[in-house]
Design an enzyme around this catalytic site. Structure first.
Site: not given
Ligand code: CMC
Length: 435
Positions: A268, A307, A363
């Site tokens: 987050h 996201h 971010d």
């Molecule tokens: N790098 C590589 N792969 C990723 C990433 C990433 N940053 N984000 C998602 N994926 C992949 C994930 O491994 C999955 O792949 P597969 O379908 O093969 O298993 C697919 O994309 C879907 O990911 P998810 O985890 O189901 O997506 P989510 O909606 O649950 O997660 C997230 C959203 C923001 C937590 C995630 O994208 C992430 O961990 N990003 C990196 C951390 C980050 O930058 N967070 C800040 C978010 S914006 C500001 C805020 O909220 O505060």
């Protein structure tokens, strides 16, 4: 004319049920009518991580994740970032309309005159270790204010609530600045009421022996715009935490501390700090392909990418890229920018990222700007928490005024054992071996 209803057939009983569809949703509680017998509890919806659950109605923030649209109270984020101050936007988010000149003057006066911290809070903060991370310091210090303002527990009194809202918005920068100065071993600086919200924050962070702190106007405005971009983001992890904790009628200081704790996580608000660590780890442009390959093979994530809601681009990331140019014009180039730009360029041409709709989020570039302005990475999430306090409080207030809301309490599907017998201590090893 198709009717706005959903008809469901339960194949276990062959019975059909019809439920109203309103605003593109059906009521989860309607599904409880679906039973196999009178003593059946009824169907529940299973939605880990709330991927498809609307937990409330809200008038505050609109996001269209596919089109990259973000609006506060109906105003596009781009216009607010260009034309307004942070406190103007805070007023909008909290009260629903932009203030006129008189209302804004009064609002700014009120916030400015609540920036001082009670000396007890200062003493409390002095107790932290010299190298304490500022985010846990912020969380604990905000929570401690619940003991300074016990009357805040009266959450049903709108006048009292507004006083606590003003205090929280005003004191967050003071606590944040104290946390920062503490980690540097410098004495705390008291607020200066002549300065704007962000200028005063900069004053409390960086004033040394000069009689009056003068903030660089480009950097103060950049911080102001960053605050506007971070002010609210509807039902994200920390805001949902605020609503859940608030639904127990807990003091707003404890609610904000809880929301800030959720924000601290690396998935987050903690992601901005992680982005800088990632760029440090990559170190040179030549290392980017290997880093991306590792991410694609499941070893880590590209921080600042992806996201839950934005599946096109994050409009805040676009605006932040613009601010970066203004800031680097004053501070000089941040060498990590080259790595970030190249990382983005390579990732956006890679099927792994495009097929999963992973784009830079808020971010990705914010940390580079914070670093150029002079912040240590440990402060980045604190910088996110200050403006997000406005969103948390607006959502908290909306939740308390919403007659549909009750104490938040999800259900579970129990998967553990049942009706076990307590084995006396002397027999447990034998019993375990027999299992
Ligand atoms: N790098 C590589 N792969 C990723 C990433 C990433 N940053 N984000 C998602 N994926 C992949 C994930 O491994 C999955 O792949 P597969 O379908 O093969 O298993 C697919 O994309 C879907 O990911 P998810 O985890 O189901 O997506 P989510 O909606 O649950 O997660 C997230 C959203 C923001 C937590 C995630 O994208 C992430 O961990 N990003 C990196 C951390 C980050 O930058 N967070 C800040 C978010 S914006 C500001 C805020 O909220 O505060």
């Amino acid at each position: 004319m198709p009717s706005s209803t959903l008809t469901v057939t339960d194949n276990r009983t062959d019975r059909t049920y019809t439920f109203p569809i309103e605003d593109g949703t059906v009521r989860a509680m309607d599904f409880r009518r679906i039973k196999t017998s009178d003593d059946d509890f009824g169907l529940m919806l299973h939605d880990p991580a709330f991927m498809n659950t609307a937990s409330c109605r809200s008038d505050i923030t609109f996001i269209d994740g596919d089109r990259g649209i973000l609006e506060y109270r109906g105003y596009p984020i781009e216009q607010l970032a260009e034309q307004c101050t942070f406190l103007e936007v805070a007023y909008l988010i909290l009260f629903g309309d932009l203030p006129n000149a008189r209302e804004l003057d009064h609002w700014v006066y009120e916030i400015t005159h609540h920036t001082m911290l009670h000396e007890t809070a200062k003493k409390f903060m002095e107790g932290f270790r010299y190298d304490a991370h500022p985010m846990p310091m912020l969380v604990s210090s905000v929570a401690a204010l619940a003991s300074v303002y016990p009357e805040a527990d009266n959450v049903h009194d709108a006048t009292n609530r507004l006083l606590q809202i003003k205090r929280l918005i005003a004191k967050m920068p003071s606590i944040a600045a104290m946390s920062y100065r503490h980690s540097l071993g410098f004495p705390y600086v008291y607020p200066d009421n002549d300065l704007s919200y962000t200028e005063n924050f900069m004053n409390m962070l960086w004033r040394m022996v000069e009689p009056k702190y003068a903030a660089n106007p480009v950097l103060a405005r950049a911080l102001e715009v960053l605050f506007i971009l971070h002010a609210d983001h509807e039902q994200n992890c920390s805001t949902s935490t605020m609503r859940v904790v608030g639904s127990a009628l807990t003091s707003p200081y404890l609610c904000v501390a809880s929301a800030a704790s959720a924000l601290a996580g690396p998935l987050h608000g903690g992601a901005n700090e992680e982005v800088i660590r990632m760029l440090d780890e990559i170190d040179s442009i030549a290392d980017i392909p290997a880093y991306i390959q590792n991410v694609k093979e499941g070893r880590g994530r590209l921080m600042g990418f992806g996201h839950r809601v934005y599946k096109n681009f994050d409009p805040r990331a676009k605006l932040i890229k613009k601010i970066a140019q203004d800031v680097f014009g004053v501070t000089g180039h941040n060498p990590k920018l080259e790595i970030a730009l190249e990382l983005e360029r390579i990732a956006l041409r890679d099927d792994y990222f495009t097929s999963r709709k992973l784009y830079p989020n808020v971010d990705f570039y914010s940390g580079l700007i914070y670093q150029a302005i002079g912040f240590k990475p440990e402060m980045f999430t604190v910088l996110f928490a200050i403006p997000r306090t406005v969103g948390w409080l607006a959502q908290w207030q909306e939740m308390l005024d919403d007659e549909e809301q009750k104490i938040a309490r999800p259900r579970q599907i129990y998967t553990g054992p049942r009706s076990r017998r307590v084995v006396p201590m002397a027999e447990r090893e034998l019993a375990a071996a027999a299992r």
